[in-house]
Design an enzyme around this catalytic site. Structure first.
Site, PDB file in Angstrom:
ATOM      1  N   TRP A  73      41.525  28.262  39.360  1.00 45.39           N
ATOM      2  CA  TRP A  73      40.585  28.369  40.486  1.00 45.39           C
ATOM      3  C   TRP A  73      39.747  27.101  40.617  1.00 45.39           C
ATOM      4  O   TRP A  73      38.829  27.059  41.408  1.00 45.39           O
ATOM      5  CB  TRP A  73      39.670  29.574  40.253  1.00 45.39           C
ATOM      6  CG  TRP A  73      39.103  30.249  41.458  1.00 45.39           C
ATOM      7  CD1 TRP A  73      39.643  30.308  42.714  1.00 45.39           C
ATOM      8  CD2 TRP A  73      37.865  30.982  41.527  1.00 45.39           C
ATOM      9  NE1 TRP A  73      38.833  31.039  43.549  1.00 45.39           N
ATOM     10  CE2 TRP A  73      37.744  31.475  42.850  1.00 45.39           C
ATOM     11  CE3 TRP A  73      36.869  31.293  40.605  1.00 45.39           C
ATOM     12  CZ2 TRP A  73      36.654  32.248  43.263  1.00 45.39           C
ATOM     13  CZ3 TRP A  73      35.792  32.072  41.012  1.00 45.39           C
ATOM     14  CH2 TRP A  73      35.683  32.545  42.333  1.00 45.39           C
TER      15      TRP A  73
HETATM   16  C1  LIG Z   1      33.476  32.193  46.208  1.00 54.23           C
HETATM   17  C2  LIG Z   1      32.532  33.351  46.155  1.00 54.23           C
HETATM   18  C3  LIG Z   1      31.268  33.223  46.677  1.00 54.23           C
HETATM   19  C4  LIG Z   1      30.376  34.270  46.625  1.00 54.23           C
HETATM   20  N1  LIG Z   1      29.127  34.040  47.069  1.00 54.23           N
HETATM   21  C5  LIG Z   1      28.151  34.930  46.836  1.00 54.23           C
HETATM   22  C6  LIG Z   1      26.788  34.576  47.082  1.00 54.23           C
HETATM   23  O1  LIG Z   1      26.476  33.470  47.530  1.00 54.23           O
HETATM   24  N2  LIG Z   1      25.843  35.498  46.798  1.00 54.23           N
HETATM   25  C7  LIG Z   1      26.145  36.715  46.283  1.00 54.23           C
HETATM   26  O2  LIG Z   1      25.221  37.491  46.013  1.00 54.23           O
HETATM   27  N3  LIG Z   1      27.435  37.096  46.048  1.00 54.23           N
HETATM   28  C8  LIG Z   1      28.436  36.218  46.295  1.00 54.23           C
HETATM   29  N4  LIG Z   1      29.754  36.543  46.006  1.00 54.23           N
HETATM   30  C9  LIG Z   1      30.100  37.967  45.723  1.00 54.23           C
HETATM   31  C10 LIG Z   1      29.915  38.434  44.281  1.00 54.23           C
HETATM   32  O3  LIG Z   1      30.481  37.512  43.417  1.00 54.23           O
HETATM   33  C11 LIG Z   1      30.568  39.815  44.110  1.00 54.23           C
HETATM   34  O4  LIG Z   1      30.038  40.679  45.079  1.00 54.23           O
HETATM   35  C12 LIG Z   1      30.333  40.445  42.736  1.00 54.23           C
HETATM   36  O5  LIG Z   1      30.703  39.556  41.715  1.00 54.23           O
HETATM   37  C13 LIG Z   1      31.106  41.762  42.597  1.00 54.23           C
HETATM   38  O6  LIG Z   1      30.841  42.325  41.335  1.00 54.23           O
HETATM   39  P1  LIG Z   1      31.898  43.224  40.551  1.00 54.23           P
HETATM   40  O7  LIG Z   1      31.285  43.605  39.254  1.00 54.23           O
HETATM   41  O8  LIG Z   1      32.425  44.270  41.412  1.00 54.23           O
HETATM   42  O9  LIG Z   1      33.143  42.221  40.278  1.00 54.23           O
HETATM   43  P2  LIG Z   1      33.218  40.965  39.295  1.00 54.23           P
HETATM   44  O10 LIG Z   1      31.906  40.317  39.166  1.00 54.23           O
HETATM   45  O11 LIG Z   1      34.361  40.153  39.753  1.00 54.23           O
HETATM   46  O12 LIG Z   1      33.565  41.613  37.886  1.00 54.23           O
HETATM   47  C14 LIG Z   1      34.782  42.254  37.593  1.00 54.23           C
HETATM   48  C15 LIG Z   1      35.047  42.097  36.099  1.00 54.23           C
HETATM   49  O13 LIG Z   1      36.091  42.959  35.660  1.00 54.23           O
HETATM   50  C16 LIG Z   1      36.966  42.263  34.797  1.00 54.23           C
HETATM   51  N5  LIG Z   1      38.272  42.931  34.851  1.00 54.23           N
HETATM   52  C17 LIG Z   1      39.098  42.991  35.926  1.00 54.23           C
HETATM   53  N6  LIG Z   1      40.193  43.720  35.636  1.00 54.23           N
HETATM   54  C18 LIG Z   1      40.043  44.148  34.357  1.00 54.23           C
HETATM   55  C19 LIG Z   1      40.864  44.936  33.503  1.00 54.23           C
HETATM   56  N7  LIG Z   1      42.015  45.431  33.936  1.00 54.23           N
HETATM   57  N8  LIG Z   1      40.435  45.168  32.260  1.00 54.23           N
HETATM   58  C20 LIG Z   1      39.250  44.653  31.829  1.00 54.23           C
HETATM   59  N9  LIG Z   1      38.442  43.902  32.599  1.00 54.23           N
HETATM   60  C21 LIG Z   1      38.830  43.648  33.845  1.00 54.23           C
HETATM   61  C22 LIG Z   1      36.955  40.867  35.369  1.00 54.23           C
HETATM   62  O14 LIG Z   1      37.438  39.923  34.461  1.00 54.23           O
HETATM   63  C23 LIG Z   1      35.499  40.684  35.734  1.00 54.23           C
HETATM   64  O15 LIG Z   1      34.732  40.236  34.659  1.00 54.23           O
HETATM   65  C24 LIG Z   1      30.729  35.521  46.054  1.00 54.23           C
HETATM   66  C25 LIG Z   1      32.006  35.659  45.542  1.00 54.23           C
HETATM   67  C26 LIG Z   1      32.904  34.598  45.575  1.00 54.23           C
HETATM   68  C27 LIG Z   1      34.257  34.752  44.990  1.00 54.23           C
HETATM   69  S1  SF4 Z   2      38.646  27.694  33.231  1.00 55.45           S
HETATM   70 FE1  SF4 Z   2      39.669  25.775  33.709  1.00 55.45          FE
HETATM   71  S2  SF4 Z   2      41.857  26.234  33.697  1.00 55.45           S
HETATM   72 FE2  SF4 Z   2      40.768  28.170  33.786  1.00 55.45          FE
HETATM   73  S3  SF4 Z   2      40.696  28.631  35.979  1.00 55.45           S
HETATM   74 FE3  SF4 Z   2      38.794  27.596  35.484  1.00 55.45          FE
HETATM   75  S4  SF4 Z   2      39.197  25.424  35.873  1.00 55.45           S
HETATM   76 FE4  SF4 Z   2      41.170  26.464  35.809  1.00 55.45          FE
END
Ligand SMILES: Cc1cc2nc3c(=O)[nH]c(=O)nc-3n(C[C@H](O)[C@H](O)[C@H](O)COP(=O)(O)OP(=O)(O)OC[C@H]3O[C@@H](n4cnc5c(N)ncnc54)[C@H](O)[C@@H]3O)c2cc1C
Ligand code: SF4
Ligand code: SF4
Lengths: 151, 614
Positions: free
Chosen positions: A43
């Site tokens: 990423w």
């Molecule tokens: C590019 C980008 C910009 C964003 N900008 C903003 C912003 O400016 N402001 C804001 O407030 N929000 C922003 N967001 C949104 C925010 O990141 C999400 O709303 C939030 O992280 C969702 O939380 P979550 O716990 O549902 O998912 P996540 O935070 O993604 O957590 C999910 C977790 O589950 C784990 N997991 C997944 N599958 C499994 C499995 N099978 N077994 C064990 N573990 C697993 C993952 O590794 C991860 O740690 C942005 C997101 C992105 C991608």
């Molecule tokens: S930790 Fe490094 S190798 Fe892994 S997704 Fe991020 S930039 Fe890519």
């Protein structure tokens, strides 16, 4: 190839392997150094770049849309609570930025168990930990139930 | 099997098991410890919570903050905003519940050390827009992770959770989960009295715009692998709004977010000829969606729609006019930090293509669709609402409990409540965490039982791809072409192609109809059968195999929901060509589905939308 590792800098410590959210930094069995096993699942999040004690990891933008000759380098200084960036354009222009990352010492967060044990009756209320004080308003807002079920 | 004969089974017992250590999961861990001082709280994560999930880079803004202490907004205002943006359909009880608690979460983040930018004149948090505040958020995730580590009894990193476990005698009650260590290959059996799923949303359901190395540079993280839904659907959890996929207008190729540019820096979008196209298309949009076109701010999907129409009319590329807005060093820093904190790949694109936003505009494009529950969209599980203000038919005992007893969720997992973002997902985790403590406390005598035979059966299922590969690999000389197995990547590419072509991806300009969706389902059912034949050459590929499995289940649900909703509710997210208009008479409802694990049948239904805020 998103991230790549400089042969002469990597000492095989495995910090990048430990941190990569995509599990794609692996140690090559022959060279005993790290490399990106699946560039198309990278990423460019720079988690590994920031974590590498040897600064051995760099990023070359994705080949399918990023022309060569650029670099985006980073130095994350945890103790200072700062991060610095150096962006080099393909045409040689350079931009530098430095931003804060944290205002308190690492490890200083007060664990929830160090707060006074909440009253057992609190479990049945809508209040979450540290509320209402942490909301900085007098009370947790609610909606009158009588207005419910209006389709 | 010889290779993996050293595999051990590890049993981990807990009161509360939290799956996924992202924003929802870390919030759940913190709050369960606050209320459940003597409980065993286990957090399990497939990566490393220090940098896992959608916030691995960091973020540059907190997108959900009321500012109640300064009278900036009330929770009701946020409900109206989310409702408008989602074309009338949100679970208002859930949105309200997050909005009323979220300020406390953000104040805690600041106390923990997250640098929040201040408005020099007012001393308040610097607003990006009405709901967003600006942060120096490179270390947002490590800070949150520190709080979670200090709260959990145990944190297990690098365990891919593959299946939920149900109670041996009560199949409507959760009993734990199973998975495997991506590092040593051991089989993990987690037994718990309550389970909170916070495993994040889904990228790579649909073919991405990029074609090579760059396919990992999607907007939502490539490791957002649909586990939030893939864990729930197969055990029969009721899902909602799974058709409500999200498409985002973003900077082209780098997927840099546009929020700060539009809202704070006041940049604007034009077509290739410098014309501001959005206003010009108002009447035409109104003919499609009626009164919803008049809402302010204009719903996210409708803004996409205007952009898509402009591109179809041959007036692309679309540009973000950044030049005029970067008129001071301070603004230039804000613009760059926006990406360096949360989408570094965009900075890489600019550097490589010699784009200095101070001098040149930058291309925008709409992304491939994603499935998630925390952004300007609300796919996910149907959950019970807050005890004190949820309508009666949205409430069955415990806040954020799903249709299976003892199973809770947060963040992308929970459907119907859009616009939670990072702070709201953490807050919803806290709500679920407290509820789970209450559930476990009130049923202290209850200990769910797991079925030994089921544990054995799942072990065989989970590790089968390793065996498939070991056996199949011996049939061929070398290479990636085997008649008896496909790799997880090959399976993923098939999935993305099916969804792209038949379920409204980029190659049809997000358009589908009933025959396309039915054909898609037919091909998905064969892909589902082929999942039994995935070949994984190592533990990393075994993780990819299970990520694919969760993505395929999710995709089937998305396709069925898209087929079921006979209208085009969110033009710009997707189009039903056979029902091109919004239809409030028939479809001012939530869609619901339940897969029956016994019969293999899917039951589709409508659920009422209650408006509890004026
Ligand atoms: C590019 C980008 C910009 C964003 N900008 C903003 C912003 O400016 N402001 C804001 O407030 N929000 C922003 N967001 C949104 C925010 O990141 C999400 O709303 C939030 O992280 C969702 O939380 P979550 O716990 O549902 O998912 P996540 O935070 O993604 O957590 C999910 C977790 O589950 C784990 N997991 C997944 N599958 C499994 C499995 N099978 N077994 C064990 N573990 C697993 C993952 O590794 C991860 O740690 C942005 C997101 C992105 C991608
Ligand atoms: S930790 Fe490094 S190798 Fe892994 S997704 Fe991020 S930039 Fe890519
Ligand atoms: S962190 Fe750096 S030095 Fe250590 S293995 Fe990775 S690339 Fe090599």
């Amino acid at each position: 190839m998103p991230t790549f590792v400089y042969m002469t800098r990597c000492d095989g410590c495995g910090e990048c392997v430990d941190i990569c959210p995509s599990d794609i930094m692996h140690i090559d069995r022959t060279y005993r150094r790290a490399y990106n096993i699946e560039p198309n699942f990278c990423w460019e999040c720079y988690s590994c770049v920031k974590a590498c004690p040897q600064h051995a990891i760099d990023v070359r933008g994705y080949a399918d849309f990023a022309p060569l000759g650029h670099s985006v380098r980073v130095l994350r200084e945890e103790e200072k609570g700062m991060i610095s960036w150096k962006i080099k354009y393909r045409d040689g222009r350079v931009k530098e930025f430095r931003f804060p990352i944290r205002t308190t010492p690492w490890g200083s967060i007060k664990p929830p168990a160090d707060y006074t044990v909440p009253d057992a009756a609190g479990l049945g209320t809508a209040l979450l930990a540290h509320e209402p004080e942490a909301l900085e308003v007098d009370a947790l807002p609610t909606l009158p139930l009588s207005r419910n079920n209006k389709v | 099997m010889a290779l993996f004969s050293s595999r051990k089974t590890r049993f981990v017992d807990s009161d509360i098991l939290i799956i996924g250590g992202g924003f929802g999961g870390c919030g759940a861990t913190y709050e369960s410890r606050y209320w459940g001082r003597n409980l065993k709280i286990v957090l399990v994560e497939k990566a490393n919570i220090e940098r896992s999930g959608a916030v691995a880079h960091g973020l540059s803004a907190i997108n959900c903050y009321m500012g109640m202490r300064w009278d900036e907004n009330r929770p009701e205002d946020h409900v109206r905003y989310a409702r408008n943006d989602l074309m009338g359909l949100v679970r208002e009880d859930l949105v309200f519940d997050i909005a009323r608690h979220v300020d406390a979460t953000v104040h805690k983040f600041e106390e923990w050390g997250l640098p929040i930018m201040k408005n020099q004149e007012t001393g308040r948090y610097l607003r990006e827009g009405r709901w967003q505040i600006m942060i120096h958020g490179e270390s947002y995730k490590p800070i949150i992770a520190e709080a979670a580590r200090k709260s959990a009894s145990e944190v297990y990193n690098r365990i891919m959770v593959t299946h939920l476990l149900l109670d041996k005698t009560r199949p409507d009650r959760v009993a734990g989960a199973v998975g495997f260590s991506v590092r040593d290959g051991n089989y993990y059996v987690f037994r718990a009295k309550a389970v909170i799923v916070a495993a994040g949303g889904a990228s790579h359901i649909y073919k991405a715009r990029s074609i090579g190395e760059g396919v990992g540079r999607t907007w939502y993280a490539p490791w957002s692998s649909a586990s939030a839904y893939g864990l729930l659907i197969p055990v029969g959890v009721k899902m909602t709004q799974m058709e409500n996929k999200i498409v985002l207008a973003r900077f082209k190729d780098g997927y840099g977010p546009v929020g700060a540019w539009f809202l704070l820096l006041k940049a604007y979008a034009t077509n290739a000829y410098g014309e501001r196209y959005e206003e010009a298309r108002f009447e035409e949009i109104k003919a499609l969606v009626g009164k919803y076109a008049e809402q302010q701010p204009v719903p996210t999907c409708l803004r996409n729609h205007a952009m898509l129409e402009e591109i179809k009319a041959g007036r692309g590329p679309i540009y973000m006019q950044t030049q005029a807005s970067l008129d001071s060093r301070e603004k230039e820093e804000i613009g760059w930090e926006d990406f360096l904190d949360m989408t570094i790949g965009q900075a890489v694109v600019w550097a490589s293509q010699n784009i200095d936003p101070k001098e040149k505009p930058s291309e925008l494009i709409t992304s491939e669709p994603y499935i998630m529950g925390s952004h300007a969209t609300c796919s996910g599980a149907w959950a019970s609402g807050p005890e004190d203000c949820a309508p009666a038919d949205y409430q069955w005992g415990y806040n954020r409990m799903m249709s299976i007893d003892g199973l809770f969720g947060a963040g992308d997992t929970i459907g119907g409540s859009a616009h939670k973002f990072s702070s709201g997902s953490f807050t919803e985790g806290r709500i679920a965490g407290k509820s789970a403590v209450r559930y476990v406390t009130e049923r202290s005598g209850e200990r769910p039982e797991v079925d030994e035979a089921e544990i054995k059966r799942l072990e065989e299922t989970i590790f089968m791809p390793l065996e498939n590969y070991t056996v199949g690999r011996n049939e061929i000389v070398a290479g990636s072409v085997s008649p008896s197995y496909i790799s997880p990547l090959q399976g993923l590419q098939r999935l993305e192609k099916i969804m792209d072509e038949y379920a409204g991806g980029i190659s049809t300009f997000y358009t589908a109809n009933e025959p396309m969706l039915r054909r898609g389902l037919e091909l998905l059912s064969m892909l589902k059968e082929d999942l039994q034949k995935l070949g994984a050459e190592d533990l990393h590929q075994l993780q990819r195999a299970w990520e694919l499995n969760h993505r395929v289940w999710t995709s089937e649900s998305v396709t069925r929901h898209t087929l079921y909703r006979q209208e085009t509710r969110w033009p710009g997210y997707y189009y039903r060509a056979d029902y091109p208009k919004l239809d409030d008479v028939e479809w001012h409802v939530f869609t619901a589905s339940r897969y029956d694990p016994k019969s293999g049948e899917w039951d589709m239904s409508k659920l009422p939308v209650h408006h509890i805020v004026d």
